[in-house]
Write a protein that holds these residues in place. Structure first.
Motif, PDB file in Angstrom:
ATOM      1  N   THR A   4     112.665 -25.209 -79.851  1.00 63.06           N
ATOM      2  CA  THR A   4     112.301 -24.608 -81.141  1.00 63.06           C
ATOM      3  C   THR A   4     112.490 -25.619 -82.256  1.00 63.06           C
ATOM      4  O   THR A   4     111.618 -25.804 -83.102  1.00 63.06           O
ATOM      5  CB  THR A   4     113.157 -23.358 -81.414  1.00 63.06           C
ATOM      6  N   TYR A   5     113.653 -26.286 -82.256  1.00 59.87           N
ATOM      7  CA  TYR A   5     113.906 -27.300 -83.282  1.00 59.87           C
ATOM      8  C   TYR A   5     112.847 -28.398 -83.235  1.00 59.87           C
ATOM      9  O   TYR A   5     112.317 -28.794 -84.263  1.00 59.87           O
ATOM     10  CB  TYR A   5     115.303 -27.920 -83.118  1.00 59.87           C
ATOM     11  N   ALA A   6     112.550 -28.885 -82.046  1.00 60.93           N
ATOM     12  CA  ALA A   6     111.604 -29.992 -81.909  1.00 60.93           C
ATOM     13  C   ALA A   6     110.223 -29.620 -82.449  1.00 60.93           C
ATOM     14  O   ALA A   6     109.612 -30.402 -83.187  1.00 60.93           O
ATOM     15  CB  ALA A   6     111.508 -30.419 -80.444  1.00 60.93           C
ATOM     16  N   ILE A   7     109.750 -28.437 -82.109  1.00 54.89           N
ATOM     17  CA  ILE A   7     108.419 -28.019 -82.559  1.00 54.89           C
ATOM     18  C   ILE A   7     108.396 -27.791 -84.064  1.00 54.89           C
ATOM     19  O   ILE A   7     107.510 -28.292 -84.772  1.00 54.89           O
ATOM     20  CB  ILE A   7     107.964 -26.757 -81.793  1.00 54.89           C
ATOM     21  N   VAL A   8     109.379 -27.057 -84.561  1.00 56.85           N
ATOM     22  CA  VAL A   8     109.413 -26.760 -85.998  1.00 56.85           C
ATOM     23  C   VAL A   8     109.657 -28.035 -86.799  1.00 56.85           C
ATOM     24  O   VAL A   8     109.053 -28.225 -87.860  1.00 56.85           O
ATOM     25  CB  VAL A   8     110.467 -25.670 -86.307  1.00 56.85           C
ATOM     26  N   ALA A   9     110.518 -28.920 -86.305  1.00 53.97           N
ATOM     27  CA  ALA A   9     110.777 -30.184 -87.004  1.00 53.97           C
ATOM     28  C   ALA A   9     109.512 -31.037 -87.070  1.00 53.97           C
ATOM     29  O   ALA A   9     109.224 -31.650 -88.105  1.00 53.97           O
ATOM     30  CB  ALA A   9     111.900 -30.952 -86.325  1.00 53.97           C
ATOM     31  N   ALA A  10     108.748 -31.076 -85.989  1.00 55.81           N
ATOM     32  CA  ALA A  10     107.504 -31.856 -85.990  1.00 55.81           C
ATOM     33  C   ALA A  10     106.504 -31.279 -86.992  1.00 55.81           C
ATOM     34  O   ALA A  10     105.896 -32.026 -87.775  1.00 55.81           O
ATOM     35  CB  ALA A  10     106.904 -31.887 -84.586  1.00 55.81           C
ATOM     36  N   LEU A  11     106.348 -29.967 -86.984  1.00 56.63           N
ATOM     37  CA  LEU A  11     105.410 -29.337 -87.918  1.00 56.63           C
ATOM     38  C   LEU A  11     105.863 -29.511 -89.365  1.00 56.63           C
ATOM     39  O   LEU A  11     105.054 -29.818 -90.247  1.00 56.63           O
ATOM     40  CB  LEU A  11     105.238 -27.859 -87.574  1.00 56.63           C
ATOM     41  N   THR A  76     116.668 -27.638 -97.410  1.00 52.96           N
ATOM     42  CA  THR A  76     116.941 -26.291 -97.908  1.00 52.96           C
ATOM     43  C   THR A  76     117.263 -26.339 -99.403  1.00 52.96           C
ATOM     44  O   THR A  76     116.738 -25.540-100.186  1.00 52.96           O
ATOM     45  CB  THR A  76     118.115 -25.653 -97.135  1.00 52.96           C
ATOM     46  N   LEU A  77     118.089 -27.290 -99.792  1.00 53.43           N
ATOM     47  CA  LEU A  77     118.424 -27.436-101.208  1.00 53.43           C
ATOM     48  C   LEU A  77     117.196 -27.844-102.031  1.00 53.43           C
ATOM     49  O   LEU A  77     116.986 -27.340-103.136  1.00 53.43           O
ATOM     50  CB  LEU A  77     119.550 -28.459-101.374  1.00 53.43           C
ATOM     51  N   TYR A  78     116.405 -28.750-101.489  1.00 53.92           N
ATOM     52  CA  TYR A  78     115.191 -29.213-102.166  1.00 53.92           C
ATOM     53  C   TYR A  78     114.249 -28.041-102.450  1.00 53.92           C
ATOM     54  O   TYR A  78     113.788 -27.853-103.580  1.00 53.92           O
ATOM     55  CB  TYR A  78     114.506 -30.267-101.287  1.00 53.92           C
ATOM     56  N   PHE A  79     113.973 -27.253-101.415  1.00 55.85           N
ATOM     57  CA  PHE A  79     113.009 -26.165-101.590  1.00 55.85           C
ATOM     58  C   PHE A  79     113.600 -24.979-102.350  1.00 55.85           C
ATOM     59  O   PHE A  79     112.868 -24.259-103.019  1.00 55.85           O
ATOM     60  CB  PHE A  79     112.418 -25.747-100.246  1.00 55.85           C
ATOM     61  N   THR A  80     114.917 -24.788-102.285  1.00 56.54           N
ATOM     62  CA  THR A  80     115.547 -23.775-103.132  1.00 56.54           C
ATOM     63  C   THR A  80     115.381 -24.160-104.595  1.00 56.54           C
ATOM     64  O   THR A  80     115.090 -23.308-105.444  1.00 56.54           O
ATOM     65  CB  THR A  80     117.037 -23.612-102.775  1.00 56.54           C
ATOM     66  N   GLY A  81     115.541 -25.441-104.887  1.00 63.01           N
ATOM     67  CA  GLY A  81     115.291 -25.938-106.246  1.00 63.01           C
ATOM     68  C   GLY A  81     113.850 -25.747-106.661  1.00 63.01           C
ATOM     69  O   GLY A  81     113.561 -25.422-107.819  1.00 63.01           O
ATOM     70  N   ALA A  82     112.927 -25.926-105.717  1.00 64.03           N
ATOM     71  CA  ALA A  82     111.507 -25.723-106.025  1.00 64.03           C
ATOM     72  C   ALA A  82     111.232 -24.261-106.357  1.00 64.03           C
ATOM     73  O   ALA A  82     110.493 -23.959-107.312  1.00 64.03           O
ATOM     74  CB  ALA A  82     110.642 -26.175-104.848  1.00 64.03           C
ATOM     75  N   VAL A  83     111.824 -23.349-105.583  1.00 65.11           N
ATOM     76  CA  VAL A  83     111.658 -21.917-105.869  1.00 65.11           C
ATOM     77  C   VAL A  83     112.192 -21.610-107.258  1.00 65.11           C
ATOM     78  O   VAL A  83     111.531 -20.925-108.061  1.00 65.11           O
ATOM     79  CB  VAL A  83     112.367 -21.039-104.808  1.00 65.11           C
ATOM     80  N   ALA A  84     113.378 -22.120-107.567  1.00 59.78           N
ATOM     81  CA  ALA A  84     113.984 -21.874-108.871  1.00 59.78           C
ATOM     82  C   ALA A  84     113.118 -22.428-110.001  1.00 59.78           C
ATOM     83  O   ALA A  84     112.944 -21.769-111.038  1.00 59.78           O
ATOM     84  CB  ALA A  84     115.379 -22.487-108.923  1.00 59.78           C
ATOM     85  N   ALA A  85     112.559 -23.614-109.798  1.00 63.20           N
ATOM     86  CA  ALA A  85     111.711 -24.210-110.836  1.00 63.20           C
ATOM     87  C   ALA A  85     110.460 -23.362-111.077  1.00 63.20           C
ATOM     88  O   ALA A  85     110.055 -23.156-112.227  1.00 63.20           O
ATOM     89  CB  ALA A  85     111.321 -25.634-110.444  1.00 63.20           C
ATOM     90  N   VAL A 104     112.004 -21.982 -93.469  1.00 58.57           N
ATOM     91  CA  VAL A 104     111.780 -22.871 -92.324  1.00 58.57           C
ATOM     92  C   VAL A 104     112.928 -23.880 -92.209  1.00 58.57           C
ATOM     93  O   VAL A 104     113.413 -24.164 -91.104  1.00 58.57           O
ATOM     94  CB  VAL A 104     110.416 -23.588 -92.438  1.00 58.57           C
ATOM     95  N   ALA A 105     113.381 -24.402 -93.340  1.00 57.34           N
ATOM     96  CA  ALA A 105     114.506 -25.341 -93.311  1.00 57.34           C
ATOM     97  C   ALA A 105     115.773 -24.659 -92.790  1.00 57.34           C
ATOM     98  O   ALA A 105     116.543 -25.261 -92.038  1.00 57.34           O
ATOM     99  CB  ALA A 105     114.738 -25.925 -94.704  1.00 57.34           C
ATOM    100  N   LEU A 106     115.978 -23.404 -93.161  1.00 52.56           N
ATOM    101  CA  LEU A 106     117.127 -22.659 -92.636  1.00 52.56           C
ATOM    102  C   LEU A 106     117.009 -22.453 -91.122  1.00 52.56           C
ATOM    103  O   LEU A 106     118.010 -22.525 -90.400  1.00 52.56           O
ATOM    104  CB  LEU A 106     117.261 -21.313 -93.347  1.00 52.56           C
ATOM    105  N   VAL A 107     115.801 -22.200 -90.642  1.00 54.63           N
ATOM    106  CA  VAL A 107     115.572 -22.071 -89.199  1.00 54.63           C
ATOM    107  C   VAL A 107     115.912 -23.392 -88.504  1.00 54.63           C
ATOM    108  O   VAL A 107     116.507 -23.400 -87.423  1.00 54.63           O
ATOM    109  CB  VAL A 107     114.114 -21.643 -88.906  1.00 54.63           C
ATOM    110  N   SER A 111     118.659 -23.648 -85.592  1.00 59.37           N
ATOM    111  CA  SER A 111     118.213 -24.012 -84.252  1.00 59.37           C
ATOM    112  C   SER A 111     118.853 -25.324 -83.788  1.00 59.37           C
ATOM    113  O   SER A 111     119.175 -25.479 -82.601  1.00 59.37           O
ATOM    114  CB  SER A 111     116.690 -24.098 -84.181  1.00 59.37           C
ATOM    115  N   ARG A 112     119.063 -26.261 -84.689  1.00 57.66           N
ATOM    116  CA  ARG A 112     119.702 -27.525 -84.280  1.00 57.66           C
ATOM    117  C   ARG A 112     121.201 -27.342 -84.092  1.00 57.66           C
ATOM    118  O   ARG A 112     121.799 -27.914 -83.175  1.00 57.66           O
ATOM    119  CB  ARG A 112     119.409 -28.654 -85.295  1.00 57.66           C
ATOM    120  N   ALA A 113     121.810 -26.541 -84.945  1.00 56.48           N
ATOM    121  CA  ALA A 113     123.245 -26.288 -84.795  1.00 56.48           C
ATOM    122  C   ALA A 113     123.558 -25.552 -83.494  1.00 56.48           C
ATOM    123  O   ALA A 113     124.626 -25.742 -82.907  1.00 56.48           O
ATOM    124  CB  ALA A 113     123.773 -25.507 -86.001  1.00 56.48           C
TER     125      ALA A 113
END
Length: 116
Positions: A4-11, A76-85, A104-107, A111-113
């Motif tokens: 799951t991590y490998a596929i989602v990370a690639a996409l 996750t922090l980057y895109f949370t900032g984008a949502v806030a902006a 997706v970043a949270l997934v 999945s990696r953890a």
């Protein structure tokens, strides 16, 4: 969970690299959107480099799980900032795509953890 991590990370890496490319080529639509959000024009290269670093970290995270988790946390922090902006600027059409990428970043983190 590793698959799951490998596929989602690639996409996610493909999406990040495409978005970073737009940050460097600066199409008018993107420049207009950034000015609507109140971000200075000079911020675009920094955002592009952050996305490239995130994509690289996700890919290296296939072999080095702590780096993959760190990259996913940063994204996750980057895109949370984008949502806030987007929400701060009243751009309610731009917030959902950033929110989806946050999820997706949270997934990616979970999945990696799970494969440590």
């Amino acid at each position: 969970m590793f698959i799951t991590y490998a596929i989602v990370a690639a996409l996610m890496s493909v999406v990040l690299l495409a978005s970073a490319g737009a940050k460097f080529t600066r199409p008018k639509r993107l420049v207009d959107q950034m000015s609507t959000l109140g971000l200075p024009y000079g911020m675009l290269p920094f955002l592009g480099v952050a996305q490239i670093a995130g994509a690289g970290g996700l890919i290296i995270g296939l072999w080095r799980s702590p780096l993959g988790i760190a990259a996913a946390v940063g994204l996750t922090l980057y895109f949370t900032g984008a949502v806030a902006a987007h929400l701060r600027a009243g751009d309610y059409k731009g917030a959902p795509p950033a929110a989806v990428l946050t999820i997706v970043a949270l997934v990616l983190i979970t999945s990696r953890a799970a494969t440590l």
